[in-house]
Scaffold this motif. Structure first.
Motif, PDB file in Angstrom:
ATOM      1  N   MET A 104      44.188  54.591  42.552  1.00 36.32           N
ATOM      2  CA  MET A 104      44.233  53.651  43.668  1.00 36.32           C
ATOM      3  C   MET A 104      42.849  53.428  44.280  1.00 36.32           C
ATOM      4  O   MET A 104      42.496  52.308  44.631  1.00 36.32           O
ATOM      5  CB  MET A 104      45.204  54.153  44.735  1.00 36.32           C
ATOM      6  CG  MET A 104      45.385  53.197  45.870  1.00 36.32           C
ATOM      7  SD  MET A 104      46.160  51.696  45.291  1.00 36.32           S
ATOM      8  CE  MET A 104      47.525  51.606  46.366  1.00 36.32           C
ATOM      9  N   GLU A 105      42.058  54.474  44.395  1.00 36.53           N
ATOM     10  CA  GLU A 105      40.725  54.347  44.991  1.00 36.53           C
ATOM     11  C   GLU A 105      39.825  53.446  44.144  1.00 36.53           C
ATOM     12  O   GLU A 105      39.103  52.592  44.667  1.00 36.53           O
ATOM     13  CB  GLU A 105      40.083  55.727  45.158  1.00 36.53           C
ATOM     14  CG  GLU A 105      38.752  55.670  45.878  1.00 36.53           C
ATOM     15  CD  GLU A 105      38.164  57.049  46.117  1.00 36.53           C
ATOM     16  OE1 GLU A 105      36.933  57.150  46.063  1.00 36.53           O
ATOM     17  OE2 GLU A 105      38.926  57.998  46.352  1.00 36.53           O
ATOM     18  N   SER A 106      39.893  53.605  42.841  1.00 36.96           N
ATOM     19  CA  SER A 106      39.091  52.768  41.941  1.00 36.96           C
ATOM     20  C   SER A 106      39.538  51.312  42.007  1.00 36.96           C
ATOM     21  O   SER A 106      38.714  50.399  42.029  1.00 36.96           O
ATOM     22  CB  SER A 106      39.212  53.266  40.501  1.00 36.96           C
ATOM     23  OG  SER A 106      38.731  54.578  40.395  1.00 36.96           O
ATOM     24  N   GLN A 107      40.850  51.113  42.036  1.00 42.76           N
ATOM     25  CA  GLN A 107      41.370  49.756  42.154  1.00 42.76           C
ATOM     26  C   GLN A 107      40.928  49.110  43.462  1.00 42.76           C
ATOM     27  O   GLN A 107      40.529  47.947  43.483  1.00 42.76           O
ATOM     28  CB  GLN A 107      42.901  49.754  42.093  1.00 42.76           C
ATOM     29  CG  GLN A 107      43.475  49.871  40.721  1.00 42.76           C
ATOM     30  CD  GLN A 107      44.996  49.764  40.726  1.00 42.76           C
ATOM     31  OE1 GLN A 107      45.645  49.945  41.756  1.00 42.76           O
ATOM     32  NE2 GLN A 107      45.562  49.491  39.564  1.00 42.76           N
ATOM     33  N   THR A 108      40.973  49.891  44.545  1.00 43.64           N
ATOM     34  CA  THR A 108      40.588  49.369  45.853  1.00 43.64           C
ATOM     35  C   THR A 108      39.123  48.952  45.869  1.00 43.64           C
ATOM     36  O   THR A 108      38.781  47.879  46.373  1.00 43.64           O
ATOM     37  CB  THR A 108      40.852  50.424  46.947  1.00 43.64           C
ATOM     38  OG1 THR A 108      42.222  50.804  46.896  1.00 43.64           O
ATOM     39  CG2 THR A 108      40.525  49.892  48.331  1.00 43.64           C
ATOM     40  N   GLN A 109      38.253  49.783  45.313  1.00 43.57           N
ATOM     41  CA  GLN A 109      36.827  49.448  45.278  1.00 43.57           C
ATOM     42  C   GLN A 109      36.575  48.210  44.421  1.00 43.57           C
ATOM     43  O   GLN A 109      35.822  47.309  44.812  1.00 43.57           O
ATOM     44  CB  GLN A 109      36.014  50.627  44.734  1.00 43.57           C
ATOM     45  CG  GLN A 109      35.909  51.776  45.703  1.00 43.57           C
ATOM     46  CD  GLN A 109      35.169  52.956  45.100  1.00 43.57           C
ATOM     47  OE1 GLN A 109      34.890  52.999  43.905  1.00 43.57           O
ATOM     48  NE2 GLN A 109      34.854  53.939  45.938  1.00 43.57           N
ATOM     49  N   ALA A 110      37.202  48.150  43.273  1.00 44.52           N
ATOM     50  CA  ALA A 110      37.007  47.009  42.379  1.00 44.52           C
ATOM     51  C   ALA A 110      37.581  45.728  42.992  1.00 44.52           C
ATOM     52  O   ALA A 110      36.972  44.660  42.907  1.00 44.52           O
ATOM     53  CB  ALA A 110      37.649  47.285  41.026  1.00 44.52           C
TER      54      ALA A 110
ATOM     55  N   SER B 156      43.411  40.473  37.256  1.00 42.57           N
ATOM     56  CA  SER B 156      44.267  40.995  36.184  1.00 42.57           C
ATOM     57  C   SER B 156      43.612  42.174  35.480  1.00 42.57           C
ATOM     58  O   SER B 156      44.261  43.189  35.206  1.00 42.57           O
ATOM     59  CB  SER B 156      44.552  39.912  35.155  1.00 42.57           C
ATOM     60  OG  SER B 156      45.216  38.844  35.733  1.00 42.57           O
ATOM     61  N   ILE B 157      42.342  42.048  35.198  1.00 45.45           N
ATOM     62  CA  ILE B 157      41.627  43.125  34.501  1.00 45.45           C
ATOM     63  C   ILE B 157      41.560  44.380  35.359  1.00 45.45           C
ATOM     64  O   ILE B 157      41.815  45.486  34.873  1.00 45.45           O
ATOM     65  CB  ILE B 157      40.214  42.660  34.094  1.00 45.45           C
ATOM     66  CG1 ILE B 157      40.314  41.615  32.982  1.00 45.45           C
ATOM     67  CG2 ILE B 157      39.346  43.835  33.650  1.00 45.45           C
ATOM     68  CD1 ILE B 157      39.013  40.913  32.662  1.00 45.45           C
ATOM     69  N   VAL B 158      41.234  44.227  36.635  1.00 47.25           N
ATOM     70  CA  VAL B 158      41.129  45.392  37.525  1.00 47.25           C
ATOM     71  C   VAL B 158      42.456  46.117  37.632  1.00 47.25           C
ATOM     72  O   VAL B 158      42.521  47.344  37.549  1.00 47.25           O
ATOM     73  CB  VAL B 158      40.619  44.966  38.922  1.00 47.25           C
ATOM     74  CG1 VAL B 158      40.867  46.044  39.955  1.00 47.25           C
ATOM     75  CG2 VAL B 158      39.145  44.639  38.861  1.00 47.25           C
ATOM     76  N   LEU B 159      43.531  45.367  37.802  1.00 53.55           N
ATOM     77  CA  LEU B 159      44.838  46.012  37.970  1.00 53.55           C
ATOM     78  C   LEU B 159      45.312  46.710  36.698  1.00 53.55           C
ATOM     79  O   LEU B 159      46.026  47.706  36.771  1.00 53.55           O
ATOM     80  CB  LEU B 159      45.868  44.986  38.441  1.00 53.55           C
ATOM     81  CG  LEU B 159      45.631  44.439  39.847  1.00 53.55           C
ATOM     82  CD1 LEU B 159      46.667  43.381  40.189  1.00 53.55           C
ATOM     83  CD2 LEU B 159      45.631  45.550  40.889  1.00 53.55           C
ATOM     84  N   SER B 160      44.910  46.219  35.549  1.00 56.98           N
ATOM     85  CA  SER B 160      45.322  46.882  34.306  1.00 56.98           C
ATOM     86  C   SER B 160      44.323  47.944  33.849  1.00 56.98           C
ATOM     87  O   SER B 160      44.697  48.875  33.150  1.00 56.98           O
ATOM     88  CB  SER B 160      45.518  45.847  33.201  1.00 56.98           C
ATOM     89  OG  SER B 160      44.294  45.212  32.908  1.00 56.98           O
ATOM     90  N   MET B 161      43.085  47.839  34.264  1.00 56.01           N
ATOM     91  CA  MET B 161      42.036  48.740  33.786  1.00 56.01           C
ATOM     92  C   MET B 161      41.976  50.044  34.583  1.00 56.01           C
ATOM     93  O   MET B 161      41.808  51.117  34.002  1.00 56.01           O
ATOM     94  CB  MET B 161      40.690  48.019  33.864  1.00 56.01           C
ATOM     95  CG  MET B 161      39.562  48.729  33.227  1.00 56.01           C
ATOM     96  SD  MET B 161      38.170  47.568  33.219  1.00 56.01           S
ATOM     97  CE  MET B 161      36.835  48.700  33.155  1.00 56.01           C
TER      98      MET B 161
ATOM     99  N   TRP C 217      37.515  40.430  46.037  1.00 52.59           N
ATOM    100  CA  TRP C 217      37.842  39.683  47.261  1.00 52.59           C
ATOM    101  C   TRP C 217      36.579  39.098  47.893  1.00 52.59           C
ATOM    102  O   TRP C 217      36.600  37.989  48.425  1.00 52.59           O
ATOM    103  CB  TRP C 217      38.602  40.543  48.261  1.00 52.59           C
ATOM    104  CG  TRP C 217      39.980  40.892  47.788  1.00 52.59           C
ATOM    105  CD1 TRP C 217      40.492  42.139  47.644  1.00 52.59           C
ATOM    106  CD2 TRP C 217      41.013  39.988  47.357  1.00 52.59           C
ATOM    107  NE1 TRP C 217      41.782  42.062  47.150  1.00 52.59           N
ATOM    108  CE2 TRP C 217      42.127  40.756  46.972  1.00 52.59           C
ATOM    109  CE3 TRP C 217      41.106  38.611  47.254  1.00 52.59           C
ATOM    110  CZ2 TRP C 217      43.308  40.196  46.503  1.00 52.59           C
ATOM    111  CZ3 TRP C 217      42.281  38.050  46.782  1.00 52.59           C
ATOM    112  CH2 TRP C 217      43.359  38.841  46.415  1.00 52.59           C
ATOM    113  N   THR C 218      35.478  39.854  47.813  1.00 51.94           N
ATOM    114  CA  THR C 218      34.204  39.322  48.308  1.00 51.94           C
ATOM    115  C   THR C 218      33.799  38.110  47.484  1.00 51.94           C
ATOM    116  O   THR C 218      33.388  37.077  48.024  1.00 51.94           O
ATOM    117  CB  THR C 218      33.110  40.401  48.251  1.00 51.94           C
ATOM    118  OG1 THR C 218      33.536  41.535  49.012  1.00 51.94           O
ATOM    119  CG2 THR C 218      31.802  39.891  48.810  1.00 51.94           C
TER     120      THR C 218
END
Length: 154
Positions: free
Chosen positions: A54-60, A45-50, A65-66
């Motif tokens: 797209m690249e930053s979201q993907t890295q975070a 939730s935090i990553v998607l709102s922060m 996921w790891t």
């Protein structure tokens, strides 16, 4: 580093609950597992709102996921450990497959799902021939019947 975090998110709630609450062992196990997975949901939730890019979201999300994969593996090991030590409602000497498909809730419908599975196996004439050839299914059926008879549900 992530593995340490995962282990801490399971064991800190476990140790805290053991020392600071009157919860039963099975409730402590449920609490520890919930705390571990709750952290994953909050992080997503935090990553998607922060992050807006797209690249930053993907890295975070890759880190999350790891963490989720490691948390799932750790929860699996923790659950098996807790089950074998008798910290859960499932008997530690029961067959693993029976434990997975059974419920150990204390209400009247405790093994409703397991009994429904057993009745589907026995009532489905076309499926019973295919299932009868499978050693695993036969073993599961025998275990379910044995467990149901012990609990007076069969």
């Amino acid at each position: 580093a992530l593995l340490i975090i995962v282990v801490v998110t399971i064991w800190i709630p476990h140790i805290t609950a053991v020392n600071c609450t009157q919860l039963s062992k099975s409730e402590i196990v449920a609490l520890a597992i919930e705390c571990c997975f709750r952290n994953t949901k909050i992080a997503i939730s935090i990553v998607l709102s922060m992050f807006t890019e797209m690249e930053s979201q993907t890295q975070a999300l890759g880190v999350i996921w790891t963490y989720t994969f490691m948390a799932s593996c750790s929860v699996l090991v923790y659950s098996l450990f807790a089950w074998k030590l008798g910290w859960t409602k499932a008997p530690p000497n029961e067959n693993l497959l029976v434990v997975i498909i059974s419920t150990y809730d204390e209400n009247e419908n405790s093994n409703k799902d397991a009994n429904e599975l057993l009745s589907v196996i026995t009532e489905n004439e076309s499926g019973i021939n295919a299932i009868a050839d499978d050693d695993l299914a036969s073993t599961m059926r025998l275990e379910l019947e044995s467990q149901s008879k012990r609990k007076g549900l069969y």
